[in-house]
Design an enzyme around this catalytic site. Sequence first.
Site, short mmCIF file in Angstrom:
data_model
loop_
_atom_site.label_atom_id
_atom_site.label_comp_id
_atom_site.label_asym_id
_atom_site.label_seq_id
_atom_site.Cartn_x
_atom_site.Cartn_y
_atom_site.Cartn_z
N LYS A 13 -11.01 -21.17 -20.33
CA LYS A 13 -11.33 -22.60 -20.30
C LYS A 13 -12.60 -22.90 -21.12
CE LYS A 13 -11.58 -22.74 -15.72
NZ LYS A 13 -11.12 -21.44 -15.23
N ARG A 87 -11.80 -28.35 -8.53
CA ARG A 87 -11.34 -27.01 -8.19
C ARG A 87 -10.67 -26.99 -6.82
NH1 ARG A 87 -14.91 -23.77 -11.44
NH2 ARG A 87 -14.49 -21.55 -11.36
N ARG A 126 -16.46 -10.28 -20.48
CA ARG A 126 -17.10 -11.53 -20.92
C ARG A 126 -18.62 -11.38 -20.99
NH1 ARG A 126 -15.41 -17.03 -18.13
NH2 ARG A 126 -16.23 -16.14 -16.21
N ARG A 159 -22.44 -12.25 -16.60
CA ARG A 159 -22.64 -13.02 -15.37
C ARG A 159 -22.48 -12.09 -14.17
NH1 ARG A 159 -18.79 -18.20 -15.92
NH2 ARG A 159 -18.51 -17.71 -13.73
N ARG A 170 -13.31 -14.14 -6.33
CA ARG A 170 -13.10 -15.35 -7.15
C ARG A 170 -11.61 -15.62 -7.33
NH1 ARG A 170 -16.10 -14.42 -12.44
NH2 ARG A 170 -15.58 -16.59 -12.87
#
Length: 212
Positions: A13, A87, A126, A159, A170
């Site tokens: 996203k 969300r 990431r 992160r 998550r």
Amino acid sequence: MNIVLFGPPGVGKGTQSALLVEKLGMVHISTGDLLREAVKRQSPLGLQAKSYMDKGELVPDTIVIGLFEEVFSKSDKKDFILDGFPRTVSQAKALEGILERMRRNLGKAVFLEVDYGQLVYRLTGRRICRNCNSVYNITFKPSRKDGICDQCGGVLYQRKDDEESVINTRLKAYEEETSPLKAYYQAIGKLTIVKGEGEIYEIFDRLKEVVH
Ligand code: AMP
């Protein structure tokens, strides 16, 4: 067109939003980025949100909706991309009220879809720029210089919630609380599904077709 971009964590996203901003001049609002900034500033809201974020849980609706409305109401009136908000179904309902108050409307809710097995792999690779929030991936989209942002020379970091131990929480939060948004937007005739697999620009081309 104004859009909500949603999908599981790691689906791309942020990467696709950055392209929509760059190529189509849209305004990007990411509640994840807003919350991380609040944590960095150690504001009262940031301090409240941090414990949820570190564990990979969703921050309570009341905190996120207030933060979103405050930022959104001051944003430029160009076409928007909402990334990571809503969300939950209750956030989606709150969004309708906010849009109505601001006399704006939502064109489509775009669901980015990928094979579930790829997500963990994407998330653990990431890396984010500490300075400008640009997103990289050590496998799919490495920076030219190891650990350094191509855009601004900032230092890249992983992160905390992209560590493997937090990722499962998550994904579970996504399954339980965010995936019902698909049915919600389908029911009001706004859902569009875009395949989030393949090369970054290939995905972007698919996305461009639906947001025009
Ligand atoms: P993201 O950068 O979108 O992956 O968001 C990172 C974290 O911020 C999430 O795992 C949640 O803890 C929190 N967060 C971001 N957006 C929301 C939201 N709309 N509702 C609740 N929590 C959120």
